[in-house]
Design a protein around this motif. Structure first.
Motif, PDB file in Angstrom:
ATOM      1  N   LEU A  52      -5.830   3.284   0.707  1.00 51.00           N
ATOM      2  CA  LEU A  52      -4.835   3.575  -0.323  1.00 51.00           C
ATOM      3  C   LEU A  52      -3.489   2.949  -0.001  1.00 51.00           C
ATOM      4  O   LEU A  52      -2.840   2.352  -0.875  1.00 51.00           O
ATOM      5  CB  LEU A  52      -4.665   5.085  -0.476  1.00 51.00           C
ATOM      6  CG  LEU A  52      -3.640   5.488  -1.542  1.00 51.00           C
ATOM      7  CD1 LEU A  52      -4.243   5.408  -2.938  1.00 51.00           C
ATOM      8  CD2 LEU A  52      -3.100   6.885  -1.291  1.00 51.00           C
ATOM      9  N   LEU A  53      -3.045   3.076   1.247  1.00 50.42           N
ATOM     10  CA  LEU A  53      -1.696   2.652   1.619  1.00 50.42           C
ATOM     11  C   LEU A  53      -1.541   1.148   1.739  1.00 50.42           C
ATOM     12  O   LEU A  53      -0.420   0.629   1.678  1.00 50.42           O
ATOM     13  CB  LEU A  53      -1.293   3.318   2.941  1.00 50.42           C
ATOM     14  CG  LEU A  53      -1.189   4.846   2.911  1.00 50.42           C
ATOM     15  CD1 LEU A  53      -0.960   5.387   4.316  1.00 50.42           C
ATOM     16  CD2 LEU A  53      -0.072   5.300   1.974  1.00 50.42           C
ATOM     17  N   SER A  54      -2.649   0.426   1.898  1.00 54.26           N
ATOM     18  CA  SER A  54      -2.579  -1.020   2.140  1.00 54.26           C
ATOM     19  C   SER A  54      -2.811  -1.859   0.890  1.00 54.26           C
ATOM     20  O   SER A  54      -2.808  -3.081   0.972  1.00 54.26           O
ATOM     21  CB  SER A  54      -3.596  -1.418   3.217  1.00 54.26           C
ATOM     22  OG  SER A  54      -4.919  -1.132   2.775  1.00 54.26           O
ATOM     23  N   THR A  55      -3.001  -1.231  -0.261  1.00 58.94           N
ATOM     24  CA  THR A  55      -3.232  -1.967  -1.497  1.00 58.94           C
ATOM     25  C   THR A  55      -2.130  -1.669  -2.506  1.00 58.94           C
ATOM     26  O   THR A  55      -1.415  -0.680  -2.383  1.00 58.94           O
ATOM     27  CB  THR A  55      -4.601  -1.597  -2.106  1.00 58.94           C
ATOM     28  OG1 THR A  55      -4.853  -2.423  -3.252  1.00 58.94           O
ATOM     29  CG2 THR A  55      -4.625  -0.137  -2.545  1.00 58.94           C
ATOM     30  N   THR A  56      -2.000  -2.541  -3.494  1.00 56.38           N
ATOM     31  CA  THR A  56      -1.063  -2.307  -4.600  1.00 56.38           C
ATOM     32  C   THR A  56      -1.822  -2.183  -5.922  1.00 56.38           C
ATOM     33  O   THR A  56      -1.209  -2.180  -6.990  1.00 56.38           O
ATOM     34  CB  THR A  56      -0.041  -3.450  -4.699  1.00 56.38           C
ATOM     35  OG1 THR A  56      -0.744  -4.692  -4.893  1.00 56.38           O
ATOM     36  CG2 THR A  56       0.807  -3.549  -3.446  1.00 56.38           C
ATOM     37  N   SER A  57      -3.147  -2.061  -5.841  1.00 60.60           N
ATOM     38  CA  SER A  57      -3.954  -2.022  -7.063  1.00 60.60           C
ATOM     39  C   SER A  57      -3.664  -0.785  -7.922  1.00 60.60           C
ATOM     40  O   SER A  57      -3.939  -0.782  -9.119  1.00 60.60           O
ATOM     41  CB  SER A  57      -5.444  -2.060  -6.710  1.00 60.60           C
ATOM     42  OG  SER A  57      -5.809  -0.938  -5.924  1.00 60.60           O
ATOM     43  N   HIS A  58      -3.086   0.255  -7.310  1.00 60.69           N
ATOM     44  CA  HIS A  58      -2.745   1.476  -8.049  1.00 60.69           C
ATOM     45  C   HIS A  58      -1.330   1.414  -8.625  1.00 60.69           C
ATOM     46  O   HIS A  58      -0.860   2.366  -9.227  1.00 60.69           O
ATOM     47  CB  HIS A  58      -2.872   2.701  -7.153  1.00 60.69           C
ATOM     48  CG  HIS A  58      -2.415   2.482  -5.753  1.00 60.69           C
ATOM     49  ND1 HIS A  58      -1.143   2.071  -5.434  1.00 60.69           N
ATOM     50  CD2 HIS A  58      -3.082   2.585  -4.571  1.00 60.69           C
ATOM     51  CE1 HIS A  58      -1.026   1.952  -4.123  1.00 60.69           C
ATOM     52  NE2 HIS A  58      -2.190   2.254  -3.574  1.00 60.69           N
ATOM     53  N   GLY A  59      -0.645   0.282  -8.388  1.00 63.85           N
ATOM     54  CA  GLY A  59       0.674   0.093  -8.971  1.00 63.85           C
ATOM     55  C   GLY A  59       1.841   0.410  -8.066  1.00 63.85           C
ATOM     56  O   GLY A  59       3.002   0.290  -8.478  1.00 63.85           O
ATOM     57  N   THR A  60       1.577   0.820  -6.830  1.00 59.72           N
ATOM     58  CA  THR A  60       2.647   1.162  -5.887  1.00 59.72           C
ATOM     59  C   THR A  60       2.543   0.300  -4.642  1.00 59.72           C
ATOM     60  O   THR A  60       1.471   0.178  -4.057  1.00 59.72           O
ATOM     61  CB  THR A  60       2.568   2.648  -5.488  1.00 59.72           C
ATOM     62  OG1 THR A  60       2.735   3.458  -6.654  1.00 59.72           O
ATOM     63  CG2 THR A  60       3.654   2.997  -4.481  1.00 59.72           C
ATOM     64  N   ASP A  61       3.664  -0.279  -4.253  1.00 64.18           N
ATOM     65  CA  ASP A  61       3.724  -1.075  -3.025  1.00 64.18           C
ATOM     66  C   ASP A  61       4.352  -0.206  -1.935  1.00 64.18           C
ATOM     67  O   ASP A  61       5.575  -0.059  -1.862  1.00 64.18           O
ATOM     68  CB  ASP A  61       4.558  -2.338  -3.254  1.00 64.18           C
ATOM     69  CG  ASP A  61       4.577  -3.248  -2.035  1.00 64.18           C
ATOM     70  OD1 ASP A  61       4.046  -2.847  -0.985  1.00 64.18           O
ATOM     71  OD2 ASP A  61       5.131  -4.357  -2.142  1.00 64.18           O
ATOM     72  N   PHE A  62       3.512   0.375  -1.099  1.00 60.09           N
ATOM     73  CA  PHE A  62       4.006   1.304  -0.091  1.00 60.09           C
ATOM     74  C   PHE A  62       4.826   0.615   0.998  1.00 60.09           C
ATOM     75  O   PHE A  62       5.584   1.271   1.711  1.00 60.09           O
ATOM     76  CB  PHE A  62       2.844   2.081   0.530  1.00 60.09           C
ATOM     77  CG  PHE A  62       2.243   3.106  -0.381  1.00 60.09           C
ATOM     78  CD1 PHE A  62       2.949   4.262  -0.718  1.00 60.09           C
ATOM     79  CD2 PHE A  62       0.993   2.918  -0.935  1.00 60.09           C
ATOM     80  CE1 PHE A  62       2.415   5.211  -1.572  1.00 60.09           C
ATOM     81  CE2 PHE A  62       0.444   3.860  -1.786  1.00 60.09           C
ATOM     82  CZ  PHE A  62       1.151   5.012  -2.114  1.00 60.09           C
ATOM     83  N   SER A  63       4.678  -0.694   1.124  1.00 62.60           N
ATOM     84  CA  SER A  63       5.468  -1.413   2.128  1.00 62.60           C
ATOM     85  C   SER A  63       6.952  -1.403   1.773  1.00 62.60           C
ATOM     86  O   SER A  63       7.804  -1.663   2.624  1.00 62.60           O
ATOM     87  CB  SER A  63       4.976  -2.856   2.266  1.00 62.60           C
ATOM     88  OG  SER A  63       5.254  -3.600   1.089  1.00 62.60           O
TER      89      SER A  63
END
Length: 275
Positions: A52-63
């Motif tokens: 979850l935290l390493s992708t942006t496919s859900h619309g959020t860039d956790f970085s």
């Protein structure tokens, strides 16, 4: 008087262990396969969090976010493994609530892990109806009872699923998989190594919220002393002792828990401002 906090929360993401809650319903065919039927581990949980935290496919860039990782009980072992294997995840701080992080190479740790395993195997997991489950889980006493009304209703909605018998319900997470989590090879050493490393490095703020009055009749004392000592020595660490609710205080005392979490977030914020 209204208390103004320097901390502003943009959003909250709750990452299910893939064999629990609604995630378990989505993953049921895989969970019932030979590969996973009687197996589970903290590493699997850390893999889900990383996905979850390493992708942006859900619309959020956790970085680009100031992340604070929050974990309770056995979920803390998954968070520690995530930190050890993927230090690139940009946590701003970590909050551990009565974590199941066991001191390595201690007989008490093996005893406690075995206790958790036995408790998982022996607890009730099926009820004739939702109402029977509601009444049973509302009773005081035991590690899985006495939930606050709101958290109990959430658990009934997301933590149970229907079984073949008309109206009967069972836990979404099987007893066998929960027990396997505590018996897995990564239950003690790997999370403890990560916790010890982070506390000695003293760069990432760690806040510990621990309940010393739990249900384990002194069996968890050495574990909690190990945690409090490690975090207490940190320049970037802080500890709060919660007096009510036992080990399951987030479910039993959610409002009080929220108050403690708020204090922890403020402390992490203040530490980050000074660093």
């Amino acid at each position: 008087m209204k208390i103004i906090s320097p901390v502003r929360i943009h959003d909250i993401w709750a990452i299910d262990n893939p064999n629990q809650g609604r995630s378990a319903s989505l993953n049921r065919p895989l969970l019932e396969s030979e590969e996973y039927r009687d197996k589970w581990s903290a590493t699997e949980y850390s893999r889900a969090a990383y996905a979850l935290l390493s992708t942006t496919s859900h619309g959020t860039d956790f970085s680009r976010r100031k992340l604070v990782g929050v974990a309770h009980s056995g979920g803390s072992t998954g968070l520690m493994i995530l930190q050890k294997r993927h230090p690139e995840i940009p946590f701003h701080g970590i909050i551990l609530m009565d974590p199941g992080i066991l001191p390595p190479h201690r007989p008490s740790s093996i005893t406690l892990a075995r206790l958790f395993n036995r408790m998982a195997l022996s607890k009730r997991d099926t009820w004739a109806s939702i109402e029977e489950a509601r009444q049973d889980l509302s009773r005081k006493g035991g590690a899985y009872r006495g939930f606050a009304p709101a958290t109990l209703e959430s658990f009934l909605e997301c933590g149970l699923r229907c079984v073949a018998d008309a109206g009967a319900v069972t836990l979404t997470c099987s007893k066998a998989q929960e027990a396997a989590y505590y018996a897995a090879n990564d239950m003690i050493i790997l999370p403890a190594e990560s916790f010890i490393m982070l506390s000695k490095e003293d760069r990432l703020p760690i806040h510990l919220i621990v309940c010393l009055k739990d249900e384990y009749r002194g069996m968890s004392d050495e574990m909690k002393a190990f945690q409090v000592e490690a975090v207490g020595k940190m320049r970037c660490g802080s500890v709060q002792i919660i007096e009510k609710g036992g080990h399951m205080f987030p479910q039993v005392e959610p409002t009080l828990t929220a108050t403690y979490l708020r204090k922890a977030l403020i402390r992490i914020w203040n530490l980050r401002v000074r660093l």
